[in-house]
Design an enzyme around this catalytic site. Sequence first.
Site, PDB file in Angstrom:
ATOM      1  N   GLY A 170       0.853  -1.191   0.000  1.00  0.00           N
ATOM      2  CA  GLY A 170       0.000   0.000   0.000  1.00  0.00           C
ATOM      3  C   GLY A 170       0.884   1.235   0.000  1.00  0.00           C
ATOM      4  O   GLY A 170       2.054   1.179  -0.393  1.00  0.00           O
ATOM      5  N   ILE A 172       2.343   2.936   2.409  1.00  0.00           N
ATOM      6  CA  ILE A 172       3.568   2.899   3.224  1.00  0.00           C
ATOM      7  C   ILE A 172       4.536   1.850   2.671  1.00  0.00           C
ATOM      8  O   ILE A 172       5.736   2.106   2.528  1.00  0.00           O
ATOM      9  CB  ILE A 172       3.236   2.609   4.704  1.00  0.00           C
ATOM     10  CG1 ILE A 172       2.320   3.709   5.273  1.00  0.00           C
ATOM     11  CG2 ILE A 172       4.518   2.510   5.532  1.00  0.00           C
ATOM     12  CD1 ILE A 172       1.760   3.423   6.658  1.00  0.00           C
ATOM     13  N   ARG A 193      -2.905  -8.869  -1.490  1.00  0.00           N
ATOM     14  CA  ARG A 193      -4.126  -9.505  -1.992  1.00  0.00           C
ATOM     15  C   ARG A 193      -4.075  -9.693  -3.504  1.00  0.00           C
ATOM     16  O   ARG A 193      -4.614 -10.628  -4.030  1.00  0.00           O
ATOM     17  CB  ARG A 193      -5.350  -8.698  -1.581  1.00  0.00           C
ATOM     18  CG  ARG A 193      -5.793  -9.058  -0.152  1.00  0.00           C
ATOM     19  CD  ARG A 193      -6.967  -8.273   0.260  1.00  0.00           C
ATOM     20  NE  ARG A 193      -6.664  -6.855   0.235  1.00  0.00           N
ATOM     21  CZ  ARG A 193      -7.553  -5.889   0.321  1.00  0.00           C
ATOM     22  NH1 ARG A 193      -8.824  -6.168   0.424  1.00  0.00           N
ATOM     23  NH2 ARG A 193      -7.195  -4.621   0.307  1.00  0.00           N
ATOM     24  N   HIS A 300       5.814   2.410  19.035  1.00  0.00           N
ATOM     25  CA  HIS A 300       4.824   2.846  18.035  1.00  0.00           C
ATOM     26  C   HIS A 300       5.044   4.312  17.643  1.00  0.00           C
ATOM     27  O   HIS A 300       4.185   5.172  17.863  1.00  0.00           O
ATOM     28  CB  HIS A 300       3.395   2.614  18.557  1.00  0.00           C
ATOM     29  CG  HIS A 300       2.388   2.475  17.448  1.00  0.00           C
ATOM     30  ND1 HIS A 300       1.294   1.646  17.530  1.00  0.00           N
ATOM     31  CD2 HIS A 300       2.310   3.054  16.219  1.00  0.00           C
ATOM     32  CE1 HIS A 300       0.580   1.725  16.418  1.00  0.00           C
ATOM     33  NE2 HIS A 300       1.190   2.583  15.604  1.00  0.00           N
ATOM     34  N   GLY A 302       6.077   5.225  14.405  1.00  0.00           N
ATOM     35  CA  GLY A 302       6.198   5.315  12.945  1.00  0.00           C
ATOM     36  C   GLY A 302       5.879   6.691  12.395  1.00  0.00           C
ATOM     37  O   GLY A 302       6.563   7.201  11.511  1.00  0.00           O
TER      38      GLY A 302
HETATM   39  C1  DGY Z   1      -1.312   4.660  12.081  1.00  0.00           C
HETATM   40  O1  DGY Z   1      -1.532   5.806  11.691  1.00  0.00           O
HETATM   41  O2  DGY Z   1      -2.003   3.695  11.778  1.00  0.00           O
HETATM   42  C2  DGY Z   1      -0.162   4.511  13.009  1.00  0.00           C
HETATM   43  O3  DGY Z   1       0.188   3.191  13.201  1.00  0.00           O
HETATM   44  C3  DGY Z   1      -0.515   5.151  14.319  1.00  0.00           C
HETATM   45  O4  DGY Z   1      -1.578   4.482  14.842  1.00  0.00           O
END
Ligand code: DGY
Length: 334
Positions: A170, A172, A193, A300, A302
């Site tokens: 996707g 990211i 998929r 977490h 990212g």
């Molecule tokens: C997202 O934006 O999905 C990140 O993982 C923060 O939740």
Amino acid sequence: METPPWKLLVTRHIPYVLEQLAKNPTIRVDCYEAPDTPMPPDELTARAVGCDGVLIMHTDKITGSVLDAMGPTVQVISTISAGYDHVDVPACRARGVAVGNTSGCLHVSTAELAVSLTFAAKRRLAESHKCAAAGDWGKPLPEDVAHVYCHPRFCGSDVSNCTVGVVGLGEIGLTYARMMHFGFQCRILYTGRHEKTDLGGLPATFVDLPTLLAESDIVSLHCPLSEATRHLIDAGALRCMKRTAVLINTARGGIVDQDALAAALAAKTIAGAGLDVTTPEPLPSSHALFQAPNCLIVPHIGSATTRTRQAMCDRAIANAVAGMAGRPLPSPVL
Ligand code: DGY
């Protein structure tokens, strides 16, 4: 639809969000007060009663029964996250509640973190840092023993020219794949998929998961968490990986069977891991993954750059305002 002012419940005390909302005279804000703490679920439901919208984080779970308890005034759920596995989207659809996320805002920051974790795992940064902090820089190197330079504790493996397996191409995953290919000349395999038709000039080969696991030096997870992807990386999948390969997860903790990963790291059947996401979050510090020398775990982060977080907040606010006004959301999930 009600007329303004609209009432918006904000489940996390984020000063930037509150400052932006304060500029909008059409919105009355009710915000959970405790900074940096998720709102208790019962309180969330109770305080959403009578609201037109709810601005949530990925830590807030929105199910059909939560929606029913909130009542019929809620028009929109806006999450300050790209992932929306915490929201029962079909239940929202069935009740006519719009759902918005922040896709388009955080792919670069999250891909950059995946690249950072890739280097950390390949170059053994977690264990090297612990050794350095303990004053252990390896034995002094006698000039005549060149091979000591290859001290096995600190030797990792190169990233450049590796084969990278991207699970979920996707927004990211594609950004990460582009960074790894154009930045470090990596060969890109991907699974998901279906095969993608337009990769914007990125050479990448669609393969099935077993092939990706068997051929990749780096396996990086970027798929959403769903019933289909829960524990996608289990003991069997880990056994398919090369002993020299590393696993990177910046998607959702639930995609990996963490006990199996801890066992694989302890048995050295894979070389390392870099995890931005775990189950649960926070992961208890007694968890076996924290004992694995070559496993770097970060909390977490990212999307955690100031610019990206502000963009996410702006987008989530725009989604909430549009939903409460009955307009199409800038980033709709449905
Ligand atoms: C997202 O934006 O999905 C990140 O993982 C923060 O939740």
